[in-house]
Design an enzyme around this catalytic site. Structure first.
Site, PDB file in Angstrom:
ATOM      1  N   GLU A  87       0.827  -1.198   0.000  1.00 49.30           N
ATOM      2  CA  GLU A  87       0.000   0.000   0.000  1.00 49.30           C
ATOM      3  C   GLU A  87       0.869   1.258   0.000  1.00 49.30           C
ATOM      4  OE1 GLU A  87      -2.849   1.633   3.511  1.00 49.30           O
ATOM      5  OE2 GLU A  87      -0.954   0.680   3.893  1.00 49.30           O
ATOM      6  N   ASP A 105      -9.677 -10.186   8.059  1.00 47.94           N
ATOM      7  CA  ASP A 105     -10.007 -11.467   8.690  1.00 47.94           C
ATOM      8  C   ASP A 105     -10.944 -11.193   9.843  1.00 47.94           C
ATOM      9  OD1 ASP A 105      -8.232 -11.482  11.423  1.00 47.94           O
ATOM     10  OD2 ASP A 105      -7.195 -10.406   9.850  1.00 47.94           O
TER      11      ASP A 105
HETATM   12  N1  SAH Z   1       0.386  -9.269   5.923  1.00 44.15           N
HETATM   13  C1  SAH Z   1       0.815 -10.377   6.706  1.00 44.15           C
HETATM   14  C2  SAH Z   1      -0.104 -10.717   7.816  1.00 44.15           C
HETATM   15  C3  SAH Z   1      -0.542  -9.518   8.542  1.00 44.15           C
HETATM   16  S1  SAH Z   1      -0.563  -9.767  10.232  1.00 44.15           S
HETATM   17  C4  SAH Z   1       1.195 -11.515   5.811  1.00 44.15           C
HETATM   18  O1  SAH Z   1       1.571 -11.253   4.696  1.00 44.15           O
HETATM   19  O2  SAH Z   1       1.145 -12.658   6.229  1.00 44.15           O
HETATM   20  C5  SAH Z   1       0.008  -8.325  10.905  1.00 44.15           C
HETATM   21  C6  SAH Z   1      -0.611  -7.050  10.417  1.00 44.15           C
HETATM   22  O3  SAH Z   1      -2.004  -7.185  10.188  1.00 44.15           O
HETATM   23  C7  SAH Z   1      -0.453  -5.988  11.458  1.00 44.15           C
HETATM   24  O4  SAH Z   1      -0.208  -4.761  10.793  1.00 44.15           O
HETATM   25  C8  SAH Z   1      -1.804  -5.958  12.168  1.00 44.15           C
HETATM   26  O5  SAH Z   1      -2.103  -4.621  12.560  1.00 44.15           O
HETATM   27  C9  SAH Z   1      -2.792  -6.470  11.148  1.00 44.15           C
HETATM   28  N2  SAH Z   1      -3.809  -7.470  11.550  1.00 44.15           N
HETATM   29  C10 SAH Z   1      -4.696  -8.004  10.667  1.00 44.15           C
HETATM   30  N3  SAH Z   1      -5.489  -8.917  11.266  1.00 44.15           N
HETATM   31  C11 SAH Z   1      -5.115  -8.966  12.577  1.00 44.15           C
HETATM   32  C12 SAH Z   1      -5.553  -9.753  13.709  1.00 44.15           C
HETATM   33  N4  SAH Z   1      -6.516 -10.660  13.590  1.00 44.15           N
HETATM   34  N5  SAH Z   1      -4.932  -9.548  14.905  1.00 44.15           N
HETATM   35  C13 SAH Z   1      -3.940  -8.625  15.005  1.00 44.15           C
HETATM   36  N6  SAH Z   1      -3.465  -7.885  13.962  1.00 44.15           N
HETATM   37  C14 SAH Z   1      -4.042  -8.030  12.748  1.00 44.15           C
END
Ligand code: SAH
Length: 253
Positions: free
Chosen positions: A12, A219
């Site tokens: 992004e 999610d």
């Molecule tokens: N983009 C990653 C996974 C993201 S997890 C990958 O390629 O695998 C971490 C990021 O997603 C953090 O910036 C957090 O703020 C956000 N995030 C998304 N879903 C989340 C959840 N269920 N719990 C905590 N952080 C979450």
């Protein structure tokens, strides 16, 4: 006004960077800070990386070194309210650090930040409304051009909405239905969880500047939370947040 934009998704930041003109950049503390113009605004852009420490460091550098007087944080988040669906955009009107707990001290509330005397960080209402309008306009007028119907269908995104409410941040990826139930009981109006927003809100509060936190739901923070993340981010979330932020900068007054 100098606007600092931080994102937790490299893709992004890359998209936003492509919209900037007259760019210069500098690396500080292992992060690149890019300065340039978008819609006539002086923008400082950085990929914060994940977690409260990384986000706080990036936010403080934006304020102290580059003199920004407005902070925007974007990224993905796990929706915890049953009404919040994958593909919705959540705009924080309040933020809480859900992993802060010194309530063993009799005078401290749960989530209260020690020696700061507060447990949450409300966002100014006029900023929330400005972001809500921009994100709604983007969904209505630009989403269809930027993300294909096939891609939306793949992630079961039918009619994405913009929702305002509380965002809770902590240094853990949450994929546990019991944990979300507990958080929903303790934090009123909780919409989603992530790992940075409330830390940036604390920095903005301490420096007395406005901040906005805008998240695309990736999610549901439940036992199925480990979705096809890289694909979701590249093909959906980065367009949602980048599109909304660009629209916000265009409509800014
Ligand atoms: N983009 C990653 C996974 C993201 S997890 C990958 O390629 O695998 C971490 C990021 O997603 C953090 O910036 C957090 O703020 C956000 N995030 C998304 N879903 C989340 C959840 N269920 N719990 C905590 N952080 C979450």
């Amino acid at each position: 006004m100098k606007i600092g934009i931080l994102g937790a998704m490299e893709e992004e930041i890359h998209l936003l960077g492509k919209e900037m003109t007259g760019c210069t950049s500098e690396v500080r503390g292992r992060r690149e800070y890019i300065n340039g113009q978008i819609s006539g605004h002086d923008i400082y852009l950085a990929f914060s990386r994940w977690g409260k420490v990384a986000a706080s460091c990036s936010a403080t550098t934006l304020i102290e070194r580059y003199g920004v007087d407005y902070l925007i944080f974007t990224g993905v988040a796990g929706g915890v309210d049953p009404d919040v669906n994958i593909g919705d955009i959540v705009i924080a009107d309040n933020l809480v650090q859900h992993d802060m707990d010194v309530s063993f001290l009799p005078q401290m509330k749960e989530f209260e930040i020690p020696l700061l005397g507060r447990a949450d960080f409300p966002v100014r209402q006029e900023e929330v409304e400005k972001a809500r309008t921009a994100a709604e306009n983007w969904i209505r007028e630009e989403l269809g051009e930027q993300v294909s119907a096939k891609t939306l269908e793949k992630f079961a995104i039918v009619a994405p909405r913009v929702i305002c409410g509380t965002i809770a941040s902590g240094d853990q990826f949450i994929s546990d239905s019991n944990k979300i139930l507990q958080l929903r009981q303790k934090i009123p109006n909780l919409r989603c969880v992530e790992m940075e927003g409330a830390a940036v809100a604390q920095i903005a509060y301490e420096y007395d500047i406005p901040c906005l936190v805008l998240r695309t739901i990736s999610d549901k923070a439940d036992d199925d939370a480990i979705i096809d993340f890289p694909r979701f981010i590249t093909s959906v979330a980065s367009f949602f947040t980048c599109g909304s932020v660009l629209r916000l900068l265009k409509e800014w007054d």
